[in-house]
Design a protein around this motif. Structure first.
Motif, PDB file in Angstrom:
ATOM      1  N   ILE A  52     -24.719 101.973  35.419  1.00 43.47           N
ATOM      2  CA  ILE A  52     -23.633 103.236  35.515  1.00 43.47           C
ATOM      3  C   ILE A  52     -22.401 102.922  34.906  1.00 43.47           C
ATOM      4  CG2 ILE A  52     -23.041 104.930  36.905  1.00 43.47           C
ATOM      5  CD1 ILE A  52     -25.504 104.449  38.585  1.00 43.47           C
ATOM      6  N   PHE A  99     -22.169 101.961  31.284  1.00 49.34           N
ATOM      7  CA  PHE A  99     -22.521 103.293  30.119  1.00 49.34           C
ATOM      8  C   PHE A  99     -21.288 103.961  30.219  1.00 49.34           C
ATOM      9  CE2 PHE A  99     -23.170 107.843  29.627  1.00 49.34           C
ATOM     10  CZ  PHE A  99     -24.039 107.648  28.783  1.00 49.34           C
ATOM     11  N   PHE A 118     -27.147 109.243  29.410  1.00 50.85           N
ATOM     12  CA  PHE A 118     -27.455 108.234  30.321  1.00 50.85           C
ATOM     13  C   PHE A 118     -29.153 107.935  30.401  1.00 50.85           C
ATOM     14  CE2 PHE A 118     -28.328 106.217  34.500  1.00 50.85           C
ATOM     15  CZ  PHE A 118     -27.310 104.999  34.261  1.00 50.85           C
TER      16      PHE A 118
END
Length: 106
Positions: A13, A16, A72
């Protein structure tokens, strides 16, 4: 304390979002952001190629909704596919080494 898997999820996470939003939408990766992420974060596995055609192919393969950006979910699909490929490679290497040590060729 986070488990290894929880830490890995958090790292995906964070990585990204480290690259997303530098250009345009902060929740997606543009072509330029994707290329930067691939070169900086996955250079060892993907090779340090600055081949725009390869980045374009990855982008086109990932961009499931054809909006010119990688969200994502699309990014996680890439990470999953690369993880499977690495696992397969290392399993094949292990089997090959075992066969070579036993005097058997593939």
């Amino acid at each position: 304390m986070d488990s290894n898997l929880e830490s890995a999820m958090q790292m995906l996470i964070k990585t990204f979002h480290k690259y997303s939003g530098k250009e345009g939408d902060k929740y997606t990766l543009s072509r330029g952001e994707l290329k930067e992420l691939l070169l900086e974060e996955l250079g060892t596995y993907l090779g340090s190629s600055k081949d725009n055609e390869a980045v374009e192919k990855v982008m086109n393969d990932l961009d499931a909704n054809n909006d010119g950006e990688v969200d994502f979910t699309e990014f996680i699909i890439l990470m999953g596919a690369l993880t499977v490929a690495c696992n397969d490679f290392f399993l094949d290497e292990k089997v090959g080494k075992k066969r070579r040590s036993e005097g058997k060729e593939l």
